[in-house]
Design a protein around this motif. Sequence first.
Motif, mmCIF file in Angstrom:
data_model
loop_
_atom_site.group_PDB
_atom_site.id
_atom_site.type_symbol
_atom_site.label_atom_id
_atom_site.label_comp_id
_atom_site.label_asym_id
_atom_site.label_seq_id
_atom_site.Cartn_x
_atom_site.Cartn_y
_atom_site.Cartn_z
ATOM 1 N N CYS A 67 0.848 -1.199 0.000
ATOM 2 C CA CYS A 67 0.000 0.000 0.000
ATOM 3 C C CYS A 67 0.887 1.255 0.000
ATOM 4 N N PRO A 68 0.308 2.403 -0.349
ATOM 5 C CA PRO A 68 1.123 3.629 -0.400
ATOM 6 C C PRO A 68 1.857 3.903 0.917
ATOM 7 N N HIS A 69 1.181 3.654 2.039
ATOM 8 C CA HIS A 69 1.828 3.905 3.333
ATOM 9 C C HIS A 69 3.060 3.003 3.518
ATOM 10 N N CYS A 70 2.885 1.696 3.278
ATOM 11 C CA CYS A 70 4.007 0.765 3.478
ATOM 12 C C CYS A 70 5.101 0.994 2.441
ATOM 13 N N SER A 71 4.697 1.433 1.252
ATOM 14 C CA SER A 71 5.681 1.755 0.219
ATOM 15 C C SER A 71 6.558 2.922 0.696
ATOM 16 N N ARG A 72 5.914 3.913 1.316
ATOM 17 C CA ARG A 72 6.690 5.041 1.872
ATOM 18 C C ARG A 72 7.610 4.558 2.988
ATOM 19 N N GLN A 73 7.098 3.593 3.777
ATOM 20 C CA GLN A 73 7.919 3.049 4.867
ATOM 21 C C GLN A 73 9.183 2.372 4.314
ATOM 22 N N VAL A 74 9.008 1.606 3.231
ATOM 23 C CA VAL A 74 10.172 0.948 2.619
ATOM 24 C C VAL A 74 11.158 2.010 2.137
ATOM 25 N N ARG A 75 10.611 3.093 1.562
ATOM 26 C CA ARG A 75 11.490 4.165 1.088
ATOM 27 C C ARG A 75 12.235 4.796 2.262
ATOM 28 N N ARG A 76 11.517 4.978 3.381
ATOM 29 C CA ARG A 76 12.144 5.563 4.573
ATOM 30 C C ARG A 76 13.247 4.636 5.107
ATOM 31 N N LEU A 77 12.939 3.327 5.128
ATOM 32 C CA LEU A 77 13.902 2.358 5.665
ATOM 33 C C LEU A 77 15.137 2.201 4.770
ATOM 34 N N THR A 78 15.023 2.660 3.514
ATOM 35 C CA THR A 78 16.157 2.524 2.593
ATOM 36 C C THR A 78 16.663 3.897 2.137
ATOM 37 N N ALA A 79 16.297 4.936 2.876
ATOM 38 C CA ALA A 79 16.645 6.304 2.467
ATOM 39 C C ALA A 79 18.133 6.600 2.639
ATOM 40 N N GLU A 80 18.764 5.910 3.589
ATOM 41 C CA GLU A 80 20.181 6.174 3.835
ATOM 42 C C GLU A 80 21.000 4.892 3.788
ATOM 43 N N PRO A 81 21.400 4.493 2.592
ATOM 44 C CA PRO A 81 22.250 3.304 2.475
ATOM 45 C C PRO A 81 23.507 3.478 3.337
ATOM 46 N N PHE A 82 23.953 2.383 3.934
ATOM 47 C CA PHE A 82 25.083 2.493 4.863
ATOM 48 C C PHE A 82 26.092 1.375 4.651
ATOM 49 N N ARG A 83 27.298 1.583 5.169
ATOM 50 C CA ARG A 83 28.332 0.559 5.101
ATOM 51 C C ARG A 83 28.027 -0.520 6.137
ATOM 52 N N ALA A 84 27.978 -1.774 5.701
ATOM 53 C CA ALA A 84 27.469 -2.838 6.564
ATOM 54 C C ALA A 84 28.478 -3.940 6.865
ATOM 55 N N GLU A 85 29.702 -3.844 6.280
ATOM 56 C CA GLU A 85 30.618 -4.986 6.413
ATOM 57 C C GLU A 85 31.117 -5.211 7.837
ATOM 58 N N ALA A 86 31.170 -4.137 8.655
ATOM 59 C CA ALA A 86 31.748 -4.272 9.991
ATOM 60 C C ALA A 86 30.949 -5.245 10.864
ATOM 61 N N ALA A 87 29.659 -5.389 10.567
ATOM 62 C CA ALA A 87 28.826 -6.291 11.373
ATOM 63 C C ALA A 87 28.782 -7.701 10.790
ATOM 64 N N ALA A 88 29.512 -7.928 9.701
ATOM 65 C CA ALA A 88 29.505 -9.251 9.067
ATOM 66 C C ALA A 88 30.862 -9.919 9.301
ATOM 67 N N PRO A 89 30.922 -10.936 10.180
ATOM 68 C CA PRO A 89 32.209 -11.513 10.568
ATOM 69 C C PRO A 89 33.069 -12.031 9.427
ATOM 70 N N ALA A 90 32.446 -12.517 8.350
ATOM 71 C CA ALA A 90 33.256 -13.078 7.255
ATOM 72 C C ALA A 90 33.898 -11.998 6.388
ATOM 73 N N LEU A 91 33.557 -10.730 6.617
ATOM 74 C CA LEU A 91 34.044 -9.675 5.730
ATOM 75 C C LEU A 91 35.109 -8.790 6.364
ATOM 76 N N THR A 92 35.481 -9.121 7.596
ATOM 77 C CA THR A 92 36.590 -8.400 8.228
ATOM 78 C C THR A 92 37.533 -9.445 8.817
ATOM 79 N N ASP A 93 38.816 -9.112 8.921
ATOM 80 C CA ASP A 93 39.734 -10.084 9.520
ATOM 81 C C ASP A 93 39.805 -9.854 11.041
ATOM 82 N N VAL A 94 40.642 -10.653 11.700
ATOM 83 C CA VAL A 94 40.688 -10.590 13.169
ATOM 84 C C VAL A 94 41.089 -9.206 13.688
ATOM 85 N N ASP A 95 41.845 -8.477 12.885
ATOM 86 C CA ASP A 95 42.249 -7.137 13.315
ATOM 87 C C ASP A 95 41.206 -6.081 12.942
ATOM 88 N N GLY A 96 40.082 -6.534 12.395
ATOM 89 C CA GLY A 96 39.029 -5.588 12.031
ATOM 90 C C GLY A 96 39.249 -4.937 10.691
#
Length: 282
Positions: A67-96
């Motif tokens: 619905c238009p409301h939920c569509s706006r919500q999806v847009r709000r939830l994706t309005a600011e793309p961010f760097r996400a690798e730090a929270a993914a253990p396989a994408l950083t080594d032991v030293d971070g």
Amino acid sequence: MSNESTPGSGRADPDLLPSQPAARHRSEHRSVLLRYADQVVGAAADLLALAIPSDCVGCGAEDHQLCPHCSRQVRRLTAEPFRAEAAAPALTDVDGRILLPVVAAGVYREELAQALLSFKRHGQHRLRKCLGRALADAVRTATGDRQHVVLVPVPTSSAAYLARGFSPVHLLLAEAVRQLPGAVMQDVLAKSTPGGIRPAGGQKGLDRGDRARRVRGSMAVRRRARGTVAGTRCIIVDDVLTTGSTLSEAARALHRDGARVAGAVVLAATRPPVSGSLDGAS
Ligand SMILES: [Zn+2]
């Protein structure tokens, strides 16, 4: 067909000829059967259409896939793309240190999670538009001003493809590419079938090490596509980022073929951006 051509039927009344009316009868019977088959197929298609939820996947509002409301919500939830690798253990080594930078369109929650989950199950057209746009925005964030980008989708397992009849990542990426002038999708990766013994019960019950070991070597550049991405700067695309082991394996497969992997883009990351890191605290 003339009566004269039928042996022994020269004098007969055409209506009394046994062969032709019977044949016509058979063909009528057949066409009735075909019509019936058409109706059955049509009814099955209707049933399938019914099986795809037509109500809003976010709030249940009638007659809207989103619905238009939920569509706006999806847009709000994706309005600011961010760097996400730090929270993914396989994408950083032991030293971070970052092994593979990833941009996520949003966090996997609320309407974004509901829309993506429903899209992966049913492939609704309206959800594809909405989620494809969010993915395109994340690609723009990742690539900045660069016009020419080669986007490589993470392959679907053949079992998942057979179960769904489509690959959600490929559909979303194709939608995103339509909105990104200069971007191309190169579907070069495939799941390879490992020769080792697979424990029963899928991935459940495996610890993270087991999982990573199973994922390793599970992907490769398709034989026909070998060399096509050598020297090319690629960005890997997936729908959801969890541990990062899938992306890391995709990167390994592309590297093996000589590609330069610049990073990855996902529609949603299961973990929010890391806050309270040493950088953030200072
Ligand atoms: Zn809604």
